[in-house]
Enzyme design. Structure first.
Site, PDB file in Angstrom:
ATOM      1  N   CYS A  21       0.846  -1.195   0.000  1.00  0.00           N
ATOM      2  CA  CYS A  21       0.000   0.000   0.000  1.00  0.00           C
ATOM      3  C   CYS A  21       0.882   1.246   0.000  1.00  0.00           C
ATOM      4  CB  CYS A  21      -0.970  -0.010   1.177  1.00  0.00           C
ATOM      5  SG  CYS A  21      -0.216  -0.294   2.799  1.00  0.00           S
ATOM      6  N   SER A  46       5.197   4.393   5.887  1.00  0.00           N
ATOM      7  CA  SER A  46       3.837   4.893   5.627  1.00  0.00           C
ATOM      8  C   SER A  46       3.005   4.990   6.897  1.00  0.00           C
ATOM      9  CB  SER A  46       3.108   3.978   4.633  1.00  0.00           C
ATOM     10  OG  SER A  46       3.602   4.150   3.342  1.00  0.00           O
ATOM     11  N   ALA A  69       3.282  -2.179   4.020  1.00  0.00           N
ATOM     12  CA  ALA A  69       3.198  -0.725   3.864  1.00  0.00           C
ATOM     13  C   ALA A  69       4.463  -0.205   3.189  1.00  0.00           C
ATOM     14  CB  ALA A  69       3.036  -0.061   5.228  1.00  0.00           C
ATOM     15  N   ASP A  70       4.294   0.782   2.314  1.00  0.00           N
ATOM     16  CA  ASP A  70       5.476   1.460   1.780  1.00  0.00           C
ATOM     17  C   ASP A  70       6.252   2.034   2.972  1.00  0.00           C
ATOM     18  OD1 ASP A  70       7.338   2.478   0.072  1.00  0.00           O
ATOM     19  OD2 ASP A  70       5.928   3.600  -1.162  1.00  0.00           O
ATOM     20  N   CYS A  71       7.540   2.180   2.776  1.00  0.00           N
ATOM     21  CA  CYS A  71       8.425   2.399   3.918  1.00  0.00           C
ATOM     22  C   CYS A  71       8.088   3.670   4.698  1.00  0.00           C
ATOM     23  CB  CYS A  71       9.868   2.390   3.454  1.00  0.00           C
ATOM     24  SG  CYS A  71      10.292   0.752   2.794  1.00  0.00           S
TER      25      CYS A  71
END
Length: 721
Positions: A204, A241, A237-239
């Site tokens: 995401c 996020s 999750a994108d880093c």
């Protein structure tokens, strides 16, 4: 596992549990177009000094070659497995990027397969299958236990395509997206990636969609990815996020514990970051989230590691090692991928290919004439080797190199005279210009569509002075308005090379001198410079916004003037297309109880049953047709056959046309091949209406091949049984 031990595993750098014999694991490795050095899960050193760096994704998309996309994935996963065996990489690679290119200014176009959702989805399916599939187990009965060669991840979900434009940053951007656009454009590639590619992870994104952070939206994560699409894997999750929700978005004035609880309950399994492992335990103790949510997340994570053989090994891949990284076969595939993605945009008087018998000296000028790392783009690792344009062209002629500009910004004109002199004294001139990561990149969107600085001046002066024909080579991901160059008569040929990877220089030279006949097609529209003055990048609708004077986006919704259209590309030979067979009509049987649905028309159209909801029917109806493709020129070459469907005339606010199929075929000079297509009626003729309904409309649809040289109607009607 104790609660403390459990929550410690929720971040990308999982420490494991020594007392249980659970080893540590770093989930973060990348393999966008080869094994990357981005992410702490991968490292290059004297044990593994480099890995094959393939062309960037936008280049590989331009080949329109599904088989090659999968083959590249297979090679990348082989090198990834080999690096894992050598202790230099993980087994979970957060690639590919499959966001649709909505706006030509977006900085991450180089990472993506272009602007068509179907093409993007097909790229995802093939690359993911290449990375993940273990031969013989592709169709296992229990997909949750299907073995994986490596684990792939489709990202960034969803509605993510603004990085940093005029102060609007991806961390805080709220993408206001209609249900129609969400289903039709933003979700479609991800649905294909999960359902057809059986990807084992989805990431995401940072942004919000209609107010909700994507990583905290249960409709997107729990209901859609895991529910409707049945993901067999984990959601990451994108880093940072999750931290972004607290630090920048202030979503519901969240505390750290609130953010962790909301994301876990929404369906997030892994945090690329430290917030979840740091605050999940206190979130539980404050009563914000249940331990069972953490258990469920860990279950998804460890099942993927089991499928990878992380705990008990994978005998099939244990023999992979240094010999399987950067070998001759892989380097040659990188070269072939670069060749196949090169697009010929102009070729007046068949100037290309250049003839080595007459072209003995070659001026090679411009900021990218000696490009090396520029060709690698982003998310690149350490390449096996580098072949610059000068390296490649020197194998065909004596090169006179002048840089023309000090760098891509080209702010100093003092280097232009040297380039002009070189052109005056050479049999032909190759000018290599374009963009780089200082202009278009993650975290950096473009403000305009022109060549930077004095590059256009360099091109004009060199072209005017050149003794022989001029070939203009463009390195970029996004389109550039080079209308001025199209109209300079001495610029006989224009070639788009994208960011072609470690062997890019060899591929460019092979095309210019005719060892390879280009067959690539543009996977994005090249707009005129004024296009971006007509609408802000932050306006999300794909369709024109007439009340604000905003034009449509992508070839599906924009029919104004362009520099080069989506799907454009020339060849050194010529092809004819002939319709061999097709059905003129298609009758879809529907149950008597099915409700016919009205559909909005711009004109007065009366049909007994205008459309039906796709979910109400079996969608098993297919139609086939056959196209004869003939090479009528004098050179062997590849032709990309792109098939579009066009909806019945008069339907309001729908797409102009959409890609429904494509094939790349190689033909000897004088040869021909019959190319067959079998299309599903719902997938190829359906549309999403303004309310978010997926409808199959009755009426006369049109199938177009390429630019419309071949077209035929398919009249669709319903029969109640």
């Amino acid at each position: 596992m104790t609660l403390s031990e459990k929550v410690a595993q929720l971040g990308h750098d999982a420490p494991g549990v020594a007392r249980l014999g659970l080893p540590p694991y770093n989930w973060w490795s990348e393999a966008l177009h080869g094994i990357s050095n981005v992410g702490p899960g991968t490292q290059f050193d004297n044990v593994v000094p480099g890995a094959t760096s393939f062309p960037n994704v936008i280049n590989m998309a331009a080949s329109f070659n599904e088989a090659m996309w999968k083959t590249v994935g297979q090679v990348v996963s082989t090198e990834g497995r080999a690096m894992f065996n050598l202790g230099r990489a993980g087994l979970t690679f957060w690639s590919p990027t499959i966001n649709v290119v909505r706006d030509p200014r977006w900085g991450r176009i180089l990472e993506t397969p272009g602007e068509d959702p179907f093409v993007v989805g097909k790229y995802a399916v093939n690359y993911v299958r290449g990375l993940q599939d273990v031969e013989g187990t592709e169709n296992a009965t229990d997909l949750n236990s299907r073995p994986l060669k490596v684990s792939s991840c489709c990202k960034h979900f969803a509605g993510y395509d603004v990085d940093n434009w005029k102060g609007v940053h991806r961390y805080t951007f709220d993408a206001r997206v209609t249900e129609q656009d969400m289903l039709e454009t933003f979700l479609k590639p991800f649905e294909m990636c999960v359902k057809e590619g059986d990807v084992s992870s989805v990431m995401c994104s940072y942004n919000r969609v209609n107010g909700y952070p994507t990583c905290a939206d249960p409709v997107l994560l729990k209901d859609t990815i895991r529910g409707d699409w049945d993901l067999h894997g984990y959601i990451v999750a994108d880093c940072d996020s999750v931290e972004v929700m607290v630090k920048y978005q202030h979503f519901l004035n969240d505390t750290n514990e609130d953010a962790v609880a909301q994301t876990l309950k929404a369906g997030l399994d892994l945090d690329c970051g430290v917030l979840s492992p740091k605050y999940a335990e206190s979130s539980v103790r404050q009563g914000k989230v249940r331990v069972k949510n953490i258990d469920k997340a860990l279950n998804y994570l460890y099942v993927v590691l089991m499928r990878l053989g992380f705990f008990d090994g994978s005998p099939k891949f244990q023999s992979l090692g240094s010999k399987d990284i950067c070998n001759d076969e892989h380097i040659e595939l990188a070269t072939e991928a670069a060749r196949q993605g090169i697009v010929l945009l102009k070729n007046d008087n068949d100037t290309l290919p250049l003839d080595t018998s007459t072209i003995k000296t070659l001026a090679v000028v411009g900021p990218h004439a000696n490009a090396t790392s520029v060709m690698l783009g982003n998310y690149a690792g350490v390449p096996c080797r580098m072949k610059s344009p000068i390296d490649g062209l020197s194998e065909y002629a004596k090169v006179n190199y002048q840089m023309g500009c000090d760098d891509v910004a080209c702010k100093k004109r003092r280097f232009i005279p040297g380039a002009v002199d070189a052109a005056k004294n050479s049999d032909a001139t190759v000018i290599v210009v374009g963009l780089d990561l200082s202009i278009e990149a993650e975290g950096l969107d473009r403000d305009h569509l022109l060549l930077p600085g004095s590059q256009a001046e360099l091109v004009g002066q060199v072209a005017a002075a050149s003794k022989g024909p001029v070939v203009l080579v463009i390195m970029s991901a996004g389109g550039i308005d080079i209308s001025f160059a199209k109209n300079i008569s001495n610029i006989k040929a224009i070639v788009w090379a994208g960011y072609p990877g470690e062997e890019g220089g060899r591929a460019i030279a092979d095309v210019i001198f005719g060892k390879y006949n280009p067959g690539g097609r543009l996977p994005v529209t090249w707009h005129e410079a004024d296009y971006v003055n007509q609408l802000p990048m932050t306006s999300m609708p794909l369709r024109p916004v007439t009340s604000l004077g905003y034009p449509g986006r992508t070839y599906k919704f924009f029919d104004g003037p362009v520099v080069y259209p989506f799907g454009y590309g020339l060849s050194y030979t010529s092809f004819n297309h002939t319709l061999v067979s097709a059905i003129p009509s298609l009758t879809v049987n529907i149950n008597k109880a099915i409700l016919c649905r009205d559909i909005a028309y711009d004109t007065a159209v009366k049909l007994d049953c205008a459309s039906v909801l796709v979910d109400d029917i079996t969608c098993s109806d297919e139609f086939e047709f056959e196209i004869k493709v003939e090479n009528v020129g004098k050179k062997d070459g590849s032709q990309v056959v792109i098939v579009y469907s066009k909806p019945p005339s008069g339907i309001s606010s729908t797409h102009i046309k959409q890609v429904v199929g494509f094939q790349r075929v190689f033909l000897k000079a004088g040869g021909f091949q019959s190319v067959k297509f079998k299309l599903n009626a719902c997938k190829s003729l359906g549309l999403i209406d303004f309310g978010g309904y997926n409808l199959l409309p009755a009426g006369e649809h049109t199938i177009l091949v390429g630019d419309g040289a071949v077209s035929f109607p398919v009249k669709l009607s319903f029969n109640r049984v």
